[in-house]
Scaffold this active site. Structure first.
Site, mmCIF file in Angstrom:
data_model
loop_
_atom_site.group_PDB
_atom_site.id
_atom_site.type_symbol
_atom_site.label_atom_id
_atom_site.label_comp_id
_atom_site.label_asym_id
_atom_site.label_seq_id
_atom_site.Cartn_x
_atom_site.Cartn_y
_atom_site.Cartn_z
ATOM 1 N N GLU A 139 0.838 -1.200 0.000
ATOM 2 C CA GLU A 139 0.000 0.000 0.000
ATOM 3 C C GLU A 139 0.876 1.254 0.000
ATOM 4 O O GLU A 139 0.809 2.081 0.914
ATOM 5 C CB GLU A 139 -0.961 -0.055 1.188
ATOM 6 C CG GLU A 139 -1.857 -1.291 1.098
ATOM 7 C CD GLU A 139 -3.038 -1.288 2.044
ATOM 8 O OE1 GLU A 139 -3.220 -0.305 2.780
ATOM 9 O OE2 GLU A 139 -3.782 -2.281 2.043
ATOM 10 N N GLU A 172 -9.258 4.284 -0.236
ATOM 11 C CA GLU A 172 -9.326 4.635 1.189
ATOM 12 C C GLU A 172 -8.225 5.611 1.611
ATOM 13 O O GLU A 172 -8.432 6.430 2.502
ATOM 14 C CB GLU A 172 -9.267 3.373 2.051
ATOM 15 C CG GLU A 172 -7.974 2.583 1.872
ATOM 16 C CD GLU A 172 -7.961 1.266 2.645
ATOM 17 O OE1 GLU A 172 -9.031 0.811 3.055
ATOM 18 O OE2 GLU A 172 -6.869 0.717 2.828
ATOM 19 N N GLU A 201 -7.301 -6.495 -2.797
ATOM 20 C CA GLU A 201 -6.868 -5.107 -2.705
ATOM 21 C C GLU A 201 -5.381 -5.110 -3.084
ATOM 22 O O GLU A 201 -5.035 -4.897 -4.236
ATOM 23 C CB GLU A 201 -7.120 -4.571 -1.294
ATOM 24 C CG GLU A 201 -6.803 -3.095 -1.184
ATOM 25 C CD GLU A 201 -6.803 -2.632 0.259
ATOM 26 O OE1 GLU A 201 -7.278 -1.517 0.494
ATOM 27 O OE2 GLU A 201 -6.298 -3.353 1.143
ATOM 28 N N HIS A 258 -14.941 -9.899 7.067
ATOM 29 C CA HIS A 258 -14.112 -10.603 8.050
ATOM 30 C C HIS A 258 -12.779 -9.890 8.173
ATOM 31 O O HIS A 258 -11.845 -10.194 7.420
ATOM 32 C CB HIS A 258 -13.846 -12.058 7.621
ATOM 33 C CG HIS A 258 -15.047 -12.942 7.699
ATOM 34 N ND1 HIS A 258 -15.072 -14.187 7.116
ATOM 35 C CD2 HIS A 258 -16.245 -12.783 8.301
ATOM 36 C CE1 HIS A 258 -16.252 -14.753 7.354
ATOM 37 N NE2 HIS A 258 -16.986 -13.922 8.063
ATOM 38 N N GLU A 259 -12.667 -8.942 9.067
ATOM 39 C CA GLU A 259 -11.362 -8.363 9.371
ATOM 40 C C GLU A 259 -10.684 -9.317 10.355
ATOM 41 O O GLU A 259 -11.187 -9.511 11.460
ATOM 42 C CB GLU A 259 -11.517 -6.958 9.970
ATOM 43 C CG GLU A 259 -10.220 -6.341 10.472
ATOM 44 C CD GLU A 259 -9.138 -6.263 9.394
ATOM 45 O OE1 GLU A 259 -9.309 -5.516 8.430
ATOM 46 O OE2 GLU A 259 -8.119 -6.978 9.534
ATOM 47 N N HIS A 265 -8.502 -8.232 1.246
ATOM 48 C CA HIS A 265 -7.742 -6.995 1.457
ATOM 49 C C HIS A 265 -6.466 -7.304 2.232
ATOM 50 O O HIS A 265 -6.463 -8.188 3.084
ATOM 51 C CB HIS A 265 -8.594 -5.956 2.192
ATOM 52 C CG HIS A 265 -9.494 -5.195 1.264
ATOM 53 N ND1 HIS A 265 -9.536 -3.828 1.215
ATOM 54 C CD2 HIS A 265 -10.355 -5.637 0.312
ATOM 55 C CE1 HIS A 265 -10.402 -3.452 0.290
ATOM 56 N NE2 HIS A 265 -10.925 -4.524 -0.269
#
Ligand code: NOJ
Ligand code: CA
Length: 697
Positions: free
Chosen positions: A182, A501, A495, A407-408, A476
């Protein structure tokens, strides 16, 4: 079957006895533009080189490994010397296959193949094969360890694959890392790559400065003599991801695998194989975007009946948390995932015919989940008291809308592994067919990395298990994709890059971000990028914020076409879209699955114009985007059916639009067009144009 039928009937075995070979074995691409040579050098080290239209892409480069014995950790004889060629065979193949979803309905897999078998003399000698496939747009090669005479399990202590480039190419890169991708992409000469730039320290993820000369793949390069070169991998299974370390003296890039908690790279049990190393090359940037080589190197789908897999356009209780209007946790007094709020989203989805509604912050644990290295934060079956699972299931079903589960895992992956079956059963019992997973934080088991072998295997276990439950998957913070969605088409998107974001709570993404990602991250597969932000000035949500999102509104629309993904979110809030329903119409109309794609013009970091034909439809959509520079361009509609009339709706930047000063200014115009029409487009700085083209009945 198909493959067997179409395999051209020439398999040429050069030799099965030992050859002490310094002579080069050549393989050309079917169109003869690419030439790959393989040989053993004087030390018996495997070598290859690659040329495109007689220009050097890869200078002589070494291949091979450092291996150790398991348990004893004793080094095994180097596979970079004293190798002997014991067999070599070539074949050609030309087949076609139909992806479950994607940018085209049919993909041609045409390549020439070379397999070399290499062995060493002596005790504990390891034998391995290298398979090369030369396509018209690139080379893929992988190492294969067949069943060995003696030693069948070993540790890879280093993979030593080199990519010796012919010069100090322009590179589109993010820093080498074990856990995150990221990062804002950089553009510089290879010699100027600096992964220790302090801006990465500000990353919310622990950036591992393992080598300041390391970069991640997909790495996009442009040579001074006009070659576009993309280096990545395909079919990353049971092996760590590959970073590349740049030797700035001669521009050799060497693979640097992501280690495990003990510092080992991979554990292999023969028969075993590595992922493919891929080099896609052309003198046209659009060919890089159109390449299916990475998909072709992956195995066919294991899902025999994919009828339950549905490309999905969705909205969600999501952006309102990122901009601070709501929260994930329920104690804050501004909980987003309340029954009433979710119903509001379901109503909006039903009214505007979206397939799904994602809800984050529905399960207990969000009060204390972040950056803790904490185990057992979430259980994936216990909702907050103000989120009525059963009631919402009924409500959504009555409106023909699907809820999307979140689901984090907070990177507590052992916890998630224990709970997966329970969690997926709970989903199915409550009408959920799709899950968004997340891996924010430091991985548990402690010391493992997001991109190491253990986690690579985890993501795949999730893809397989969700497939068993007929669940579609959006991961993600996983490892960067390598085309595995061909094999597991329920794995709609990942992701694995800096998504929308970041615009909500960081310095944001630069205007050039969206004209780089298709050449880098998207080479491995679709991204859940979450475009469609209409409220571009962030002070609307928070008076203290001066930032704007670094695109115009028209560019937000064009992203639905320049990003190819079977999973696309309309990320902004219903009340924001209600104010601009004329522009919102494009998001409603645009497809997420395609029969055909035309990559009309592109230059990495500068601009991209793509036209796509919706699946099983005569509707076309065009997206054209630019970086921070204003641009004019033309789009020749010669891809339309001759003799047919269409209505084009053009969503363009207003004359005074500008991503910084006036991002929301757009104009919509309508025009009758046919295959002879040429449209003139004007893109604002940081802008774009989106066009829908539908037959007039
Ligand atoms: C990061 C993900 O990318 C984002 O989409 C999600 O909302 C947060 N983690 C919370 O899970
Ligand atoms: Ca993320």
């Amino acid at each position: 079957m198909l493959l067997k039928k179409c395999l051209l009937a020439f398999v040429l075995t050069l030799s099965v006895t030992t050859i002490f070979a310094q002579t080069k074995t050549a393989v050309q691409s079917p169109d003869k533009n690419l030439l790959m040579n393989f040989w053993l050098d004087n030390d018996g080290r495997p070598m290859y080189e690659l040329l495109y239209k007689n220009k050097t892409v890869i200078l002589p480069s070494a291949m091979g490994f450092g291996l150790k014995q398991t348990m004893s950790n004793e080094a095994l004889p180097s596979l970079q010397k004293n190798m002997q060629l014991t067999a070599s065979s070539q074949s050609a193949s030309d087949t076609k296959w139909n992806p479950v979803w994607g940018d085209v309905k049919e993909i041609r897999d045409q390549h020439n193949q070379l397999i070399v078998s290499l062995t060493q003399k002596g005790e504990k000698a390891i034998q391995f094969n290298i398979i090369f496939k030369v396509f018209n747009d690139g080379l893929g090669f992988r190492y294969v360890f067949p069943q060995q005479k003696e030693l069948n399990h070993f540790i890879v202590s280093a993979e030593k694959t080199e990519f010796h480039l012919a010069g100090d190419h322009k590179a589109f890169w993010i820093p080498g890392d074990y856990d995150s991708n990221e990062f804002s992409p950089n553009v510089s000469k290879l010699s100027e790559v600096d992964g220790e730039d302090p801006k990465y320290a500000a990353s919310i993820f622990a950036h591992q400065f393992f080598n300041k000369n390391a970069v991640q793949t997909p790495l996009m390069l442009k040579s001074d003599d006009g070659l576009y070169i993309n280096i990545h991998e395909a079919a990353l299974v049971n092996y760590p991801a590959m970073n590349l370390v740049i030797d700035k003296a001669d521009f050799t890039l060497t693979s640097a695998l992501v280690p495990d908690a003990l510092g080992n790279m991979a554990y292999l049990q023969a028969p075993a194989k590595t992922p493919w190393r891929t080099i896609i090359v052309s003198d046209k940037a659009t060919d890089i975007l159109a390449s299916h080589t990475i998909l072709n190197l992956n195995d066919p789908s294991v899902i025999k009946d994919p009828s339950w897999i549905k490309p999905t356009k969705y909205i969600g209780v999501w952006w309102e948390m990122h901009v601070g209007k709501a929260s994930w946790d329920s104690a804050s007094g501004k909980h987003g995932a309340t029954t009433a709020n979710v119903k509001r989203y379901i109503d909006f989805a039903a009214k505007h015919k979206f397939d799904g509604v994602l809800v984050e912050g529905w399960n207990v644990g969000w009060e204390d989940w972040f950056g803790q290295y904490k185990e057992n934060v979430f259980d994936f079956v216990t909702p907050y008291g103000d989120f009525d699972v059963k009631g919402l299931h009924k409500y959504a079903a009555s409106k023909n809308v699907k809820l999307i589960m979140h689901h984090e895992t907070s990177a507590s992956v052992t916890n998630y592994e224990r709970q997966m079956d329970t969690a997926y059963r709970f989903m199915k019992a409550n009408g959920y067919d799709a899950v968004k997973t997340g891996y924010v934080g430091h991985i548990i088991p402690r010391g493992e990395h997001h991109d190491g072998q253990w986690m690579v295997n985890h993501y795949l276990r999730v893809a397989k298990k969700t497939a068993d439950y007929k669940i579609m998957l959006d991961a993600h913070e996983p490892v960067r994709p390598t085309g595995l969605s061909r094999t597991y088409p329920n794995w709609l998107a990942c992701e694995a890059a800096r998504g929308m974001e970041f615009n909500a709570w960081s310095e944001g993404n630069k205007p050039r971000h969206d004209v780089i990602l298709p050449f880098t991250r998207f080479m491995g597969g679709p991204m859940d990028y979450t475009p469609g932000i209409f409220q571009l000035e962030l002070n609307y949500w928070d008076k203290n914020k001066k930032e704007t999102i670094h695109t115009t509104l028209a560019k937000q629309l064009a992203l639905y076409v320049t990003i190819c993904s079977p999973l696309q979110m309309a990320a902004d809030l219903p009340e924001i879209y209600e104010k601009k329903l004329d522009a919102f119409q494009f998001i409603k109309d645009v497809a997420v699955d395609w029969d055909d794609s035309k990559y009309l013009e592109a230059e990495p970091g500068e601009y991209i114009t793509v036209a796509r034909k919706a699946k099983k439809s005569n509707n076309w959509f065009v997206g054209s985007i630019t970086n921070e520079q204003a641009r004019t361009t033309t789009v020749d509609l010669d891809f339309l059916d001759a003799g047919k009339k269409y209505q084009a709706i053009i969503y363009a930047d207003a004359p005074d639009a500008d991503f910084e000063k006036n991002p929301a200014a757009y104009v919509i115009s309508k025009q009758t067009v046919n295959s002879k029409t040429v449209l003139n487009l004007k893109l604002a700085p940081g802008g774009g144009t989106a066009i829908s083209i539908m037959p007039i009945k």
